[in-house]
Scaffold this motif. Sequence first.
Motif, mmCIF file in Angstrom:
data_model
loop_
_atom_site.group_PDB
_atom_site.id
_atom_site.type_symbol
_atom_site.label_atom_id
_atom_site.label_comp_id
_atom_site.label_asym_id
_atom_site.label_seq_id
_atom_site.Cartn_x
_atom_site.Cartn_y
_atom_site.Cartn_z
ATOM 1 N N THR A 4 24.263 -24.165 17.645
ATOM 2 C CA THR A 4 22.903 -23.694 17.400
ATOM 3 C C THR A 4 22.797 -22.187 17.622
ATOM 4 O OG1 THR A 4 21.961 -25.796 18.118
ATOM 5 C CG2 THR A 4 20.501 -23.900 18.159
ATOM 6 N N VAL A 5 22.073 -21.506 16.752
ATOM 7 C CA VAL A 5 21.806 -20.084 16.927
ATOM 8 C C VAL A 5 20.582 -19.933 17.830
ATOM 9 C CG1 VAL A 5 21.210 -17.917 15.787
ATOM 10 C CG2 VAL A 5 22.772 -19.523 14.676
ATOM 11 N N THR A 6 20.778 -19.276 18.973
ATOM 12 C CA THR A 6 19.700 -19.114 19.965
ATOM 13 C C THR A 6 18.919 -17.843 19.656
ATOM 14 O OG1 THR A 6 21.318 -18.040 21.401
ATOM 15 C CG2 THR A 6 20.907 -20.371 21.782
ATOM 16 N N LEU A 7 17.965 -17.979 18.758
ATOM 17 C CA LEU A 7 17.271 -16.816 18.210
ATOM 18 C C LEU A 7 16.369 -16.102 19.200
ATOM 19 C CD1 LEU A 7 16.378 -18.351 14.746
ATOM 20 C CD2 LEU A 7 17.970 -16.471 15.149
ATOM 21 N N ASN A 8 15.893 -16.793 20.220
ATOM 22 C CA ASN A 8 14.933 -16.189 21.141
ATOM 23 C C ASN A 8 15.533 -15.913 22.518
ATOM 24 O OD1 ASN A 8 12.722 -16.245 19.261
ATOM 25 N ND2 ASN A 8 12.639 -18.462 19.574
ATOM 26 N N ASN A 9 16.816 -15.676 22.545
ATOM 27 C CA ASN A 9 17.509 -15.460 23.808
ATOM 28 C C ASN A 9 17.762 -13.975 24.064
ATOM 29 O OD1 ASN A 9 19.151 -16.233 26.148
ATOM 30 N ND2 ASN A 9 20.848 -15.483 24.914
ATOM 31 N N PHE A 10 17.409 -13.512 25.251
ATOM 32 C CA PHE A 10 17.589 -12.112 25.627
ATOM 33 C C PHE A 10 18.893 -11.877 26.387
ATOM 34 C CE2 PHE A 10 13.014 -12.851 25.446
ATOM 35 C CZ PHE A 10 12.582 -11.811 24.629
#
Length: 531
Positions: free
Chosen positions: A373-379
Amino acid sequence: MASTALRVVYNNLIEHVRKYKILQSVNALADWDELVMMPPKGAESRGLQKTVLASLTHDLQTSPLIEKYLSELVTTQDDQKIVVKNDSEFDEYEISNIILIHKEFIRNTKITKELVERASELSSRGYHQWVEARKKSDWTLFQDTLQEWVNIRKEMSLLIEPNQNIADTLLDEYDPGMTCEQVAQVFEDVKKELIPLIQAIRKKVEENPEKYSDASLLAKIQAGADELFDQKEPFPVEKQTELSKQVAQELGFDFEMGRLDVSVHPFSTSFSTNDVRITTRYNTKEFVNGLAGTVHETGHSLYEAGLNPLYAYQPVQSALGTTIHESQSLFWERHVGLSKGFWRKWLPVAEELFPYLKQKKLSVDDIYRSANTVTLNNFIRIEADELTYPMHVILRFEIEKGLLDGSISVADVPKVWNAKVKEYLGLDVPNDAKGALQDVHWSSGAFAYFPTYLLGAMASAQISASIPDFEKHIEENNYAFLKNWLNENIHKRGTVTLTSNKLLKEATGSELNPKIFVNYLKTKYSALYDL
């Protein structure tokens, strides 16, 4: 073979170097014990032991004997290039040994004791200041420390190579022969391709969140765990340990010459090719991260165990910098451990160990999609997936480069950081703790280390693409073939090639090529997200 006189000098040099290499391995053993086994009250005595080891090692590393032996073996040209006298009389491993010893000796003797002591003191103080600054999410509490490190690293670099770019001198410590200019160009190529891909995936998720955003394995398998099993730990540590040991052994880890333990942060270390040790950590709410940590560290350990045994405790029996080391761990973690073929083998094994997992009836496609999964909202860099991770590394590299050349001030780092996160990942950084203060590296002055994370990922893609029938071997669980290929083409070569680009050219046919990495990611994630 070298003449008798030169052979005696060479043998004396190697025997001297072996002594401090062995001391370094003893120090590594003390470090491992401190992180894994040592009781808390042993800290004070361990500090004394390591101080003595460091002192003895330093004395041997800077001994006038080394200078004497080297003066009889090498000469320096006008461009400062080191040339081995009568090099036709030495084999390639011996020549590389001489060059590497000379390089290390120059580095060890040119840096003043006063500067070493300043760096040591700042490393200890800087860590605590970073911890406090991160806790309060306040960059201003750390910026003076970072400025001190910038100054110290500049001083050290100029002492080592006064006529060389400062960033190149620092990078050479982690990726010998690589230059800042080369890295900048490679990273530009990666940015141009991956930023649009990340944006396209974000749009796809926003358009169809039901199909694309609920791919988290943790979300799939954790929901209802307490109700189904009346327990809060559906993935017991002892069962995860059993799975980790099975996987590591199948990949080629030999438990007759290695150990698997638990630590706060997974790591790998070795004291010889016959004593390699790895650690991982477990979360009883899920099992994939613990297993991924094991696979990653197994990759590191297979490299150390595969180094050429004929050159024990010599410079050529060493890993070729952190880029190649990282390529080995990521080869197994990403190109093997994230593949469908891997999960076809190991999902049934995991289901037998974890009854709760069996109850969820996940398919191989489910777990493959979830693990990728692409973790789009991860800093946070260390929590990022393989597609967004490069952006985290690139922005750090660009900031470090700016700090060293003066184009970015220490006070402006958070502002620059946040702007790059917005541009590269489409995110608004909420605070310094999730932004410029998230990594510990700068508190110890570890500049130029970050690029090797991405360079290693790129090298791993290039290596996997060069292995004949790579995917077929994974499908057939033929890990032995993969390990043997790496042993022959990467591991046994050690540092004999002197640079990572030369090693990659030998093993894969070309120097580091960003197109291979980009094509791998575009092909994989375009399929996953129906682009």
